[in-house]
Design a protein around this motif. Structure first.
Motif, PDB file in Angstrom:
ATOM      1  N   ILE A 154       0.851  -1.185   0.000  1.00  0.00           N
ATOM      2  CA  ILE A 154       0.000   0.000   0.000  1.00  0.00           C
ATOM      3  C   ILE A 154       0.890   1.239   0.000  1.00  0.00           C
ATOM      4  CG2 ILE A 154      -1.866  -1.175   1.242  1.00  0.00           C
ATOM      5  CD1 ILE A 154      -1.012   0.462   3.749  1.00  0.00           C
ATOM      6  N   PRO A 155       0.353   2.387  -0.434  1.00  0.00           N
ATOM      7  CA  PRO A 155       1.122   3.621  -0.355  1.00  0.00           C
ATOM      8  C   PRO A 155       1.411   3.994   1.107  1.00  0.00           C
ATOM      9  CG  PRO A 155      -0.760   3.835  -1.836  1.00  0.00           C
ATOM     10  CD  PRO A 155      -0.939   2.557  -1.093  1.00  0.00           C
ATOM     11  N   PRO A 156       2.550   4.610   1.417  1.00  0.00           N
ATOM     12  CA  PRO A 156       3.605   5.020   0.476  1.00  0.00           C
ATOM     13  C   PRO A 156       4.607   3.927   0.161  1.00  0.00           C
ATOM     14  CG  PRO A 156       4.217   5.713   2.661  1.00  0.00           C
ATOM     15  CD  PRO A 156       2.864   5.057   2.797  1.00  0.00           C
ATOM     16  N   PHE A 157       4.430   2.735   0.773  1.00  0.00           N
ATOM     17  CA  PHE A 157       5.417   1.673   0.581  1.00  0.00           C
ATOM     18  C   PHE A 157       5.496   1.234  -0.886  1.00  0.00           C
ATOM     19  CE2 PHE A 157       3.752   1.428   4.918  1.00  0.00           C
ATOM     20  CZ  PHE A 157       4.921   1.658   5.617  1.00  0.00           C
ATOM     21  N   THR A 158       4.362   1.273  -1.591  1.00  0.00           N
ATOM     22  CA  THR A 158       4.363   0.954  -3.025  1.00  0.00           C
ATOM     23  C   THR A 158       5.400   1.804  -3.758  1.00  0.00           C
ATOM     24  OG1 THR A 158       2.005   0.415  -2.956  1.00  0.00           O
ATOM     25  CG2 THR A 158       2.958   0.908  -5.114  1.00  0.00           C
ATOM     26  N   PHE A 159       5.337   3.096  -3.541  1.00  0.00           N
ATOM     27  CA  PHE A 159       6.190   4.022  -4.273  1.00  0.00           C
ATOM     28  C   PHE A 159       7.633   3.957  -3.776  1.00  0.00           C
ATOM     29  CE2 PHE A 159       1.833   5.534  -4.405  1.00  0.00           C
ATOM     30  CZ  PHE A 159       1.647   5.676  -5.767  1.00  0.00           C
ATOM     31  N   LEU A 160       7.805   3.736  -2.479  1.00  0.00           N
ATOM     32  CA  LEU A 160       9.158   3.584  -1.941  1.00  0.00           C
ATOM     33  C   LEU A 160       9.834   2.349  -2.519  1.00  0.00           C
ATOM     34  CD1 LEU A 160       8.447   4.489   1.796  1.00  0.00           C
ATOM     35  CD2 LEU A 160       9.631   5.901   0.100  1.00  0.00           C
ATOM     36  N   GLU A 161       9.088   1.250  -2.638  1.00  0.00           N
ATOM     37  CA  GLU A 161       9.666   0.017  -3.184  1.00  0.00           C
ATOM     38  C   GLU A 161      10.011   0.175  -4.652  1.00  0.00           C
ATOM     39  OE1 GLU A 161       7.176  -2.645   0.045  1.00  0.00           O
ATOM     40  OE2 GLU A 161       6.607  -2.760  -2.073  1.00  0.00           O
ATOM     41  N   LEU A 162       9.094   0.778  -5.413  1.00  0.00           N
ATOM     42  CA  LEU A 162       9.365   0.968  -6.839  1.00  0.00           C
ATOM     43  C   LEU A 162      10.561   1.891  -7.061  1.00  0.00           C
ATOM     44  CD1 LEU A 162       5.723   1.309  -8.200  1.00  0.00           C
ATOM     45  CD2 LEU A 162       7.284  -0.617  -8.558  1.00  0.00           C
ATOM     46  N   LYS A 163      10.760   2.846  -6.158  1.00  0.00           N
ATOM     47  CA  LYS A 163      11.852   3.802  -6.303  1.00  0.00           C
ATOM     48  C   LYS A 163      13.184   3.251  -5.792  1.00  0.00           C
ATOM     49  CE  LYS A 163      13.347   8.408  -4.784  1.00  0.00           C
ATOM     50  NZ  LYS A 163      13.002   9.605  -3.975  1.00  0.00           N
ATOM     51  N   ASN A 164      13.146   2.526  -4.673  1.00  0.00           N
ATOM     52  CA  ASN A 164      14.378   2.196  -3.958  1.00  0.00           C
ATOM     53  C   ASN A 164      14.840   0.747  -4.042  1.00  0.00           C
ATOM     54  OD1 ASN A 164      14.481   4.886  -3.005  1.00  0.00           O
ATOM     55  ND2 ASN A 164      13.143   4.380  -1.281  1.00  0.00           N
ATOM     56  N   VAL A 165      13.960  -0.168  -4.423  1.00  0.00           N
ATOM     57  CA  VAL A 165      14.333  -1.584  -4.464  1.00  0.00           C
ATOM     58  C   VAL A 165      14.737  -1.961  -5.885  1.00  0.00           C
ATOM     59  CG1 VAL A 165      13.541  -3.954  -4.121  1.00  0.00           C
ATOM     60  CG2 VAL A 165      12.802  -2.156  -2.533  1.00  0.00           C
ATOM     61  N   PRO A 166      15.975  -2.366  -6.097  1.00  0.00           N
ATOM     62  CA  PRO A 166      16.414  -2.750  -7.447  1.00  0.00           C
ATOM     63  C   PRO A 166      15.529  -3.852  -8.036  1.00  0.00           C
ATOM     64  CG  PRO A 166      18.296  -2.563  -5.977  1.00  0.00           C
ATOM     65  CD  PRO A 166      17.078  -2.449  -5.108  1.00  0.00           C
ATOM     66  N   GLY A 167      15.074  -3.606  -9.251  1.00  0.00           N
ATOM     67  CA  GLY A 167      14.258  -4.601  -9.947  1.00  0.00           C
ATOM     68  C   GLY A 167      12.800  -4.622  -9.563  1.00  0.00           C
ATOM     69  N   ALA A 168      12.374  -3.796  -8.621  1.00  0.00           N
ATOM     70  CA  ALA A 168      10.973  -3.800  -8.188  1.00  0.00           C
ATOM     71  C   ALA A 168      10.058  -3.363  -9.330  1.00  0.00           C
ATOM     72  CB  ALA A 168      10.786  -2.891  -6.978  1.00  0.00           C
ATOM     73  N   HIS A 169       8.977  -4.094  -9.513  1.00  0.00           N
ATOM     74  CA  HIS A 169       8.038  -3.780 -10.580  1.00  0.00           C
ATOM     75  C   HIS A 169       6.638  -4.243 -10.182  1.00  0.00           C
ATOM     76  CE1 HIS A 169       9.537  -7.877 -11.314  1.00  0.00           C
ATOM     77  NE2 HIS A 169       8.327  -8.128 -11.798  1.00  0.00           N
TER      78      HIS A 169
END
Length: 339
Positions: A201-216
């Motif tokens: 859920i937000p904001p974790f969605t956006f943090l993961e997409l931004k900061n976790v390599p390969g996150a999609h």
């Protein structure tokens, strides 16, 4: 060892037993109200309500003075259910799945007050081999707040039924593991952790997409549900609601004021969210996040809950099929255009 899901079901059963056995006499009106919530920007209305003391304000305007609130943050809906059972909270603010299960098991002894948010939930993977729901193998773990009964876990079941066939709705249940959203984000951020996937859920969605390599993104809840789904709503026991009708009205009025503030002064709302939660994300980043599709779904009316309930009844999780969303919401919400 008792598994988290077994503990959750046991807690729900105990709540049901205690409520069904309760005396029909009205409970004593309370002046100190304990409310729960989970981490994340989904719960921003509650942070505004806490900071600005909106429940206290609206209770006073209804003639109930001296009301105080205590806000308690839990990592998942299952822990909130336990707290309700123990008497540690009066009103929960969590997902549709827990509301429906408690409504069902208590034969209507638990009902919703109003919804608070319906932002998208997103299944994130950092595994390059997982591009769709059909790519999950038996060893691919998926973090959800509460296995089998959280909103994310049930949306995953609905997606599995659509992808693999109606009788395969539970195909990915064995893949799910119970982690609160902050812990799931930490797991995805650790290349050595066995959990590579998170129904976020937000904001974790956006943090993961931004900061976790390969996150999609693998899928999102609007894709599965055909539109917004209320992920957070206030609900309580009918015993508490009957004893505290003006508090229930104050919760509705306070929620609306908080939602209106998010729309009219989003920057102030974000600043309050950061102050209450300690979220280190910058104001600018959060404001940008709230401009993303679906991120301003702050509505009192329940959204998408009947499709959710139909799935739970079809799979046997609910023993009783609601005829309308008003069956599991208190009369204070019945003028709304929910679904």
């Amino acid at each position: 060892m008792i598994k988290p899901f077994q503990r959750g079901v046991a807690a729900i059963a105990l709540i049901a037993a205690s409520l069904l056995a309760a005396s029909p006499a009205r409970a004593q009106q309370k002046s100190e109200i304990a409310l729960s919530r989970q981490p994340g920007i989904f719960y921003m209305p509650s942070h505004i309500m806490e900071k600005l003391k909106l429940i206290e304000k609206h209770a006073a305007s209804l003639g109930v003075s001296g009301v105080t609130t205590k806000w308690i943050t839990f990592s998942g809906g299952g822990a909130q259910t336990d707290a309700l059972l123990a008497g540690g909270v009066d009103i929960l603010n969590t997902g549709t799945g827990n509301l429906l299960l408690l409504w069902d098991r208590t034969r209507g002894g638990v009902k919703g007050i109003v919804a608070t948010s319906a932002q998208p939930m997103t299944l994130i993977s950092r595994d390059a081999n997982i591009k769709s729901i059909k790519d999950f193998g038996p060893s691919d773990k998926i973090a959800v707040p509460t296995v089998k009964v959280s909103t994310q876990a049930i949306v995953l079941q609905i997606a599995a039924a659509e992808a693999f066939g109606a009788d395969q709705w539970s195909k990915l249940d064995a893949n799910t593991v119970q982690l609160g959203h902050p812990d799931a984000y930490a797991a995805l951020s650790n290349p050595k952790h066995e959990v590579h996937n998170h129904f976020s859920i937000p904001p974790f969605t956006f943090l993961e997409l931004k900061n976790v390599p390969g996150a999609h993104i693998v899928l999102s809840s609007p894709d599965v549900m055909g539109g917004p789904l209320s992920q957070a709503q206030f609900f309580t026991t009918t015993k508490f609601a009957d004893a505290n009708p003006k508090i229930i009205q104050a919760v509705r009025d306070a929620t609306k004021e908080a939602q209106d503030l998010i729309r009219s002064d989003t920057k102030q709302a974000v600043e309050i969210y950061k102050e209450i939660t300690g979220d280190k994300t910058s104001v600018e980043e959060l404001l940008a996040l709230l401009k993303e599709p679906g991120m301003m779904e702050w509505n009192l009316e329940p959204q998408g809950t009947m499709k959710f309930a139909a799935h739970l009844f079809k799979t046997g999780t609910l023993k009783n099929q609601p005829k309308a969303w008003t069956d599991y919401y208190l009369p204070v919400a019945h003028d709304l255009k929910g679904n």
